[in-house]
Write a protein that holds these residues in place. Structure first.
Motif, PDB file in Angstrom:
ATOM      1  N   VAL A  10       0.840  -1.203   0.000  1.00 10.09           N
ATOM      2  CA  VAL A  10       0.000   0.000   0.000  1.00 10.09           C
ATOM      3  C   VAL A  10       0.873   1.250   0.000  1.00 10.09           C
ATOM      4  O   VAL A  10       0.585   2.229  -0.709  1.00 10.09           O
ATOM      5  CB  VAL A  10      -0.964  -0.016   1.209  1.00 10.09           C
ATOM      6  CG1 VAL A  10      -1.660   1.321   1.382  1.00 10.09           C
ATOM      7  CG2 VAL A  10      -1.980  -1.135   1.058  1.00 10.09           C
ATOM      8  N   LEU A  11       1.946   1.224   0.776  1.00  9.05           N
ATOM      9  CA  LEU A  11       2.873   2.349   0.800  1.00  9.05           C
ATOM     10  C   LEU A  11       3.473   2.586  -0.588  1.00  9.05           C
ATOM     11  O   LEU A  11       3.618   3.734  -1.020  1.00  9.05           O
ATOM     12  CB  LEU A  11       3.992   2.104   1.808  1.00  9.05           C
ATOM     13  CG  LEU A  11       5.083   3.159   1.893  1.00  9.05           C
ATOM     14  CD1 LEU A  11       4.510   4.453   2.457  1.00  9.05           C
ATOM     15  CD2 LEU A  11       6.232   2.673   2.737  1.00  9.05           C
ATOM     16  N   VAL A  13       2.093   1.870  -3.489  1.00  6.34           N
ATOM     17  CA  VAL A  13       1.065   2.440  -4.363  1.00  6.34           C
ATOM     18  C   VAL A  13       0.869   3.925  -4.071  1.00  6.34           C
ATOM     19  O   VAL A  13       0.815   4.755  -4.996  1.00  6.34           O
ATOM     20  CB  VAL A  13      -0.264   1.660  -4.201  1.00  6.34           C
ATOM     21  CG1 VAL A  13      -1.400   2.378  -4.898  1.00  6.34           C
ATOM     22  CG2 VAL A  13      -0.114   0.252  -4.730  1.00  6.34           C
ATOM     23  N   ILE A  14       0.784   4.271  -2.801  1.00  8.56           N
ATOM     24  CA  ILE A  14       0.580   5.677  -2.429  1.00  8.56           C
ATOM     25  C   ILE A  14       1.783   6.521  -2.851  1.00  8.56           C
ATOM     26  O   ILE A  14       1.622   7.623  -3.402  1.00  8.56           O
ATOM     27  CB  ILE A  14       0.312   5.799  -0.916  1.00  8.56           C
ATOM     28  CG1 ILE A  14      -1.039   5.166  -0.580  1.00  8.56           C
ATOM     29  CG2 ILE A  14       0.341   7.254  -0.475  1.00  8.56           C
ATOM     30  CD1 ILE A  14      -1.316   5.053   0.894  1.00  8.56           C
ATOM     31  N   LEU A  17       1.686   7.074  -6.567  1.00 13.05           N
ATOM     32  CA  LEU A  17       0.685   8.069  -6.969  1.00 13.05           C
ATOM     33  C   LEU A  17       1.144   9.490  -6.673  1.00 13.05           C
ATOM     34  O   LEU A  17       0.796  10.424  -7.395  1.00 13.05           O
ATOM     35  CB  LEU A  17      -0.636   7.793  -6.248  1.00 13.05           C
ATOM     36  CG  LEU A  17      -1.403   6.558  -6.702  1.00 13.05           C
ATOM     37  CD1 LEU A  17      -2.620   6.330  -5.810  1.00 13.05           C
ATOM     38  CD2 LEU A  17      -1.822   6.691  -8.157  1.00 13.05           C
ATOM     39  N   LEU A  18       1.927   9.655  -5.616  1.00 11.04           N
ATOM     40  CA  LEU A  18       2.402  10.983  -5.247  1.00 11.04           C
ATOM     41  C   LEU A  18       3.683  11.381  -5.985  1.00 11.04           C
ATOM     42  O   LEU A  18       4.174  12.494  -5.806  1.00 11.04           O
ATOM     43  CB  LEU A  18       2.620  11.062  -3.733  1.00 11.04           C
ATOM     44  CG  LEU A  18       1.346  10.948  -2.887  1.00 11.04           C
ATOM     45  CD1 LEU A  18       1.702  10.941  -1.413  1.00 11.04           C
ATOM     46  CD2 LEU A  18       0.383  12.072  -3.207  1.00 11.04           C
ATOM     47  N   ALA A  24       8.705   4.326  -3.907  1.00  7.66           N
ATOM     48  CA  ALA A  24       7.720   3.336  -4.342  1.00  7.66           C
ATOM     49  C   ALA A  24       8.405   2.038  -4.768  1.00  7.66           C
ATOM     50  O   ALA A  24       7.952   0.943  -4.434  1.00  7.66           O
ATOM     51  CB  ALA A  24       6.879   3.891  -5.485  1.00  7.66           C
TER      52      ALA A  24
END
Length: 57
Positions: A10-11, A13-14, A17-18, A24
């Motif tokens: 999840v980290l 993916v976030i 996205l940022l 990532a």
């Protein structure tokens, strides 16, 4: 261990996205390693329980 793999996934993916591509990639690599270690330990546990004659379920 599976929980930590999901946290790092999840980290990743976030962070992706940022726009933090390096972070990532690192988080995704850590998630992959933790998931593989989880799978190896799971299979080893099943094999050991089966050899002892216990239920693997």
């Amino acid at each position: 261990m599976l929980g930590w793999a999901l946290v790092f996934a999840v980290l990743a993916v976030i962070a992706g996205l940022l726009g933090f591509v390096g972070l990532a990639g690192l988080a995704a690599t850590i998630a992959k390693v933790l998931f593989v270690v989880f799978l190896v330990l799971l299979v080893a546990s099943f094999v050991i329980r089966a050899l002892r004659g216990q239920s693997v379920v």
